[in-house]
Design a protein around this motif. Structure first.
Motif, PDB file in Angstrom:
ATOM      1  N   ASN A  32       0.708  -1.292  -0.044  1.00 53.35           N
ATOM      2  CA  ASN A  32      -0.250   0.092   0.138  1.00 53.35           C
ATOM      3  C   ASN A  32       0.986   1.378  -0.104  1.00 53.35           C
ATOM      4  O   ASN A  32       0.388   2.381  -0.639  1.00 53.35           O
ATOM      5  CB  ASN A  32      -1.067   0.204   1.315  1.00 53.35           C
ATOM      6  N   ASP A  33       2.004   1.212   0.496  1.00 55.87           N
ATOM      7  CA  ASP A  33       2.798   2.468   0.719  1.00 55.87           C
ATOM      8  C   ASP A  33       4.088   2.506  -0.249  1.00 55.87           C
ATOM      9  O   ASP A  33       4.949   3.353   0.135  1.00 55.87           O
ATOM     10  CB  ASP A  33       3.310   2.439   2.121  1.00 55.87           C
ATOM     11  N   LEU A  34       4.117   1.818  -1.213  1.00 53.32           N
ATOM     12  CA  LEU A  34       5.054   1.716  -2.213  1.00 53.32           C
ATOM     13  C   LEU A  34       5.221   3.064  -2.978  1.00 53.32           C
ATOM     14  O   LEU A  34       4.026   3.782  -3.353  1.00 53.32           O
ATOM     15  CB  LEU A  34       4.956   0.598  -3.314  1.00 53.32           C
ATOM     16  N   HIS A  35       6.250   3.677  -2.984  1.00 48.25           N
ATOM     17  CA  HIS A  35       6.559   5.087  -3.501  1.00 48.25           C
ATOM     18  C   HIS A  35       7.560   4.744  -4.640  1.00 48.25           C
ATOM     19  O   HIS A  35       8.872   4.586  -4.455  1.00 48.25           O
ATOM     20  CB  HIS A  35       7.019   6.167  -2.446  1.00 48.25           C
ATOM     21  N   ILE A  36       7.107   5.339  -5.918  1.00 51.70           N
ATOM     22  CA  ILE A  36       7.938   4.862  -7.235  1.00 51.70           C
ATOM     23  C   ILE A  36       7.900   6.388  -7.823  1.00 51.70           C
ATOM     24  O   ILE A  36       7.219   7.234  -7.761  1.00 51.70           O
ATOM     25  CB  ILE A  36       7.268   3.844  -7.998  1.00 51.70           C
ATOM     26  N   ALA A  37       9.199   6.492  -8.481  1.00 51.12           N
ATOM     27  CA  ALA A  37       9.198   7.836  -9.350  1.00 51.12           C
ATOM     28  C   ALA A  37       9.691   7.434 -10.703  1.00 51.12           C
ATOM     29  O   ALA A  37      10.550   6.392 -10.940  1.00 51.12           O
ATOM     30  CB  ALA A  37      10.250   8.606  -8.865  1.00 51.12           C
ATOM     31  N   GLU A  38       9.191   7.987 -11.756  1.00 55.18           N
ATOM     32  CA  GLU A  38       9.530   7.733 -13.014  1.00 55.18           C
ATOM     33  C   GLU A  38       9.837   9.253 -13.635  1.00 55.18           C
ATOM     34  O   GLU A  38       9.278  10.268 -13.870  1.00 55.18           O
ATOM     35  CB  GLU A  38       8.234   7.360 -14.158  1.00 55.18           C
ATOM     36  N   VAL A  39      11.149   9.293 -14.186  1.00 55.91           N
ATOM     37  CA  VAL A  39      11.951  10.691 -14.533  1.00 55.91           C
ATOM     38  C   VAL A  39      11.853  10.527 -16.307  1.00 55.91           C
ATOM     39  O   VAL A  39      12.751   9.511 -16.876  1.00 55.91           O
ATOM     40  CB  VAL A  39      13.077  10.767 -13.872  1.00 55.91           C
ATOM     41  N   GLY A  40      11.110  11.299 -16.909  1.00 57.82           N
ATOM     42  CA  GLY A  40      10.980  10.873 -18.414  1.00 57.82           C
ATOM     43  C   GLY A  40       9.907  10.301 -18.450  1.00 57.82           C
ATOM     44  O   GLY A  40       9.861   8.849 -18.486  1.00 57.82           O
ATOM     45  N   VAL A  41       8.820  10.459 -19.199  1.00 64.11           N
ATOM     46  CA  VAL A  41       7.698   9.615 -19.181  1.00 64.11           C
ATOM     47  C   VAL A  41       7.260   9.232 -20.677  1.00 64.11           C
ATOM     48  O   VAL A  41       6.592   8.343 -20.895  1.00 64.11           O
ATOM     49  CB  VAL A  41       6.251  10.469 -18.762  1.00 64.11           C
ATOM     50  N   GLY A  42       7.971   9.827 -21.506  1.00 60.25           N
ATOM     51  CA  GLY A  42       7.897   9.358 -22.906  1.00 60.25           C
ATOM     52  C   GLY A  42       6.337   9.595 -23.394  1.00 60.25           C
ATOM     53  O   GLY A  42       5.848  10.796 -23.231  1.00 60.25           O
ATOM     54  N   ILE A  43       5.781   8.461 -23.987  1.00 63.50           N
ATOM     55  CA  ILE A  43       4.441   8.616 -24.116  1.00 63.50           C
ATOM     56  C   ILE A  43       3.481   7.920 -23.204  1.00 63.50           C
ATOM     57  O   ILE A  43       2.161   7.815 -23.669  1.00 63.50           O
ATOM     58  CB  ILE A  43       4.045   8.123 -25.668  1.00 63.50           C
ATOM     59  N   GLY A  44       4.018   7.428 -22.196  1.00 58.36           N
ATOM     60  CA  GLY A  44       3.258   7.188 -21.033  1.00 58.36           C
ATOM     61  C   GLY A  44       3.125   5.622 -20.626  1.00 58.36           C
ATOM     62  O   GLY A  44       2.441   5.026 -20.118  1.00 58.36           O
ATOM     63  N   ALA A  45       3.716   4.881 -21.802  1.00 60.91           N
ATOM     64  CA  ALA A  45       3.648   3.413 -21.649  1.00 60.91           C
ATOM     65  C   ALA A  45       4.190   2.572 -20.522  1.00 60.91           C
ATOM     66  O   ALA A  45       3.322   1.955 -19.839  1.00 60.91           O
ATOM     67  CB  ALA A  45       4.301   2.922 -22.813  1.00 60.91           C
ATOM     68  N   THR A  46       5.367   3.125 -19.804  1.00 57.88           N
ATOM     69  CA  THR A  46       5.768   2.447 -18.601  1.00 57.88           C
ATOM     70  C   THR A  46       4.900   3.013 -17.534  1.00 57.88           C
ATOM     71  O   THR A  46       4.595   2.432 -16.355  1.00 57.88           O
ATOM     72  CB  THR A  46       7.306   2.983 -18.586  1.00 57.88           C
ATOM     73  N   THR A  47       4.782   4.103 -17.494  1.00 60.20           N
ATOM     74  CA  THR A  47       3.461   5.124 -16.509  1.00 60.20           C
ATOM     75  C   THR A  47       2.468   4.322 -16.316  1.00 60.20           C
ATOM     76  O   THR A  47       2.201   3.809 -15.145  1.00 60.20           O
ATOM     77  CB  THR A  47       3.244   6.506 -16.814  1.00 60.20           C
ATOM     78  N   TYR A 117      11.934   7.148  -1.919  1.00 57.48           N
ATOM     79  CA  TYR A 117      11.492   6.044  -2.935  1.00 57.48           C
ATOM     80  C   TYR A 117      11.985   4.665  -2.903  1.00 57.48           C
ATOM     81  O   TYR A 117      13.043   4.326  -2.399  1.00 57.48           O
ATOM     82  CB  TYR A 117      11.949   6.777  -4.315  1.00 57.48           C
ATOM     83  N   ASP A 118      11.171   3.981  -3.152  1.00 59.77           N
ATOM     84  CA  ASP A 118      11.553   2.428  -3.261  1.00 59.77           C
ATOM     85  C   ASP A 118      12.037   2.149  -4.521  1.00 59.77           C
ATOM     86  O   ASP A 118      12.865   1.044  -4.624  1.00 59.77           O
ATOM     87  CB  ASP A 118      10.225   1.497  -3.136  1.00 59.77           C
ATOM     88  N   PHE A 119      11.827   2.768  -5.594  1.00 58.79           N
ATOM     89  CA  PHE A 119      12.289   2.480  -7.019  1.00 58.79           C
ATOM     90  C   PHE A 119      11.929   3.888  -7.648  1.00 58.79           C
ATOM     91  O   PHE A 119      10.904   4.500  -7.720  1.00 58.79           O
ATOM     92  CB  PHE A 119      11.196   1.382  -7.623  1.00 58.79           C
TER      93      PHE A 119
END
Length: 218
Positions: A32-47, A117-119
């Protein structure tokens, strides 16, 4: 933005990062408390893949230009996702995700937090001037036993079909020939992570020469 996932012109970036998928399936737990960051989203596929996997639990922070994060956020909200925060930056010369990460790192240090951040998935500018300060901030922001995944480990401006000096002549005003030829993400890793005893490299099954994954030791 997510409509581009079905556009043949964007087929190269229409699938989520295989190594992020590997991390989700093998290294992380959808708590429930996992905190993730994505730096650079492209077109959103990984997001989108991350948010589906998180199943409305925890929190995802996305970093990119204002237009990109706002466009993507609108699409995600229409799909019912709300467990994300957007960190946009302008296109001014010295603005960027490194600045937003620095502010978060300063806040974490002020609050006495040992990481948030966890990841983290860093797929940004692939340029030392941006990714070196971002890496320094992320070393503060990643929790003990947390991970950071660097994309485009062996990428160069000179070798890029879309960003080399022949396609973008103004690049010669920004980078020397040496900088254009240098694998700048690799340089960041070699300086800030490889020699640091508090971090260890984690073997990737899919793309050891495309991405690098590091774990902060507990």
């Amino acid at each position: 933005m997510l409509e581009k996932l079905d556009d043949p012109k964007f087929i190269r970036v229409s699938e989520p990062s295989a190594d992020v998928v590997h991390a989700m399936e093998n290294l992380l737990q959808p708590q429930n408390d996992l905190h993730i960051a994505e730096v650079g989203v492209g077109i959103g596929a990984t997001t989108l893949a991350l948010l589906k996997w998180m199943d409305h639990k925890g929190k995802l922070d996305i970093f990119d230009f204002h237009a990109s994060v706002n466009d993507l956020a609108g699409d995600l909200e229409k799909m019912g996702f709300s467990n994300f925060r957007k960190f946009g930056n302008t296109r001014r010369t010295y603005d960027g995700y490194a600045w937003n990460l620095a502010l978060l790192a300063a806040e974490a240090l002020k609050n006495g937090s040992d990481g948030i951040y966890d990841f983290v998935y860093l797929d940004g500018a692939h340029a030392y001037w941006q990714d070196a300060p971002a890496a320094c901030a992320l070393k503060v922001l990643v929790k003990p036993s947390g991970y950071i995944l660097f994309d485009d480990y062996d990428w160069t401006f000179a070798g890029s079909p879309s960003m080399n000096a022949k396609v973008m002549p103004h690049q010669v005003n920004h980078y020397t020939d040496e900088q254009m030829e240098t694998k700048q993400v690799r340089l960041v890793c070699e300086i800030f992570f490889d020699p640091d005893p508090n971090w260890e490299e984690v073997t990737l099954p899919e793309s050891p020469h495309i991405r690098k994954l590091y774990r902060r030791k507990a």
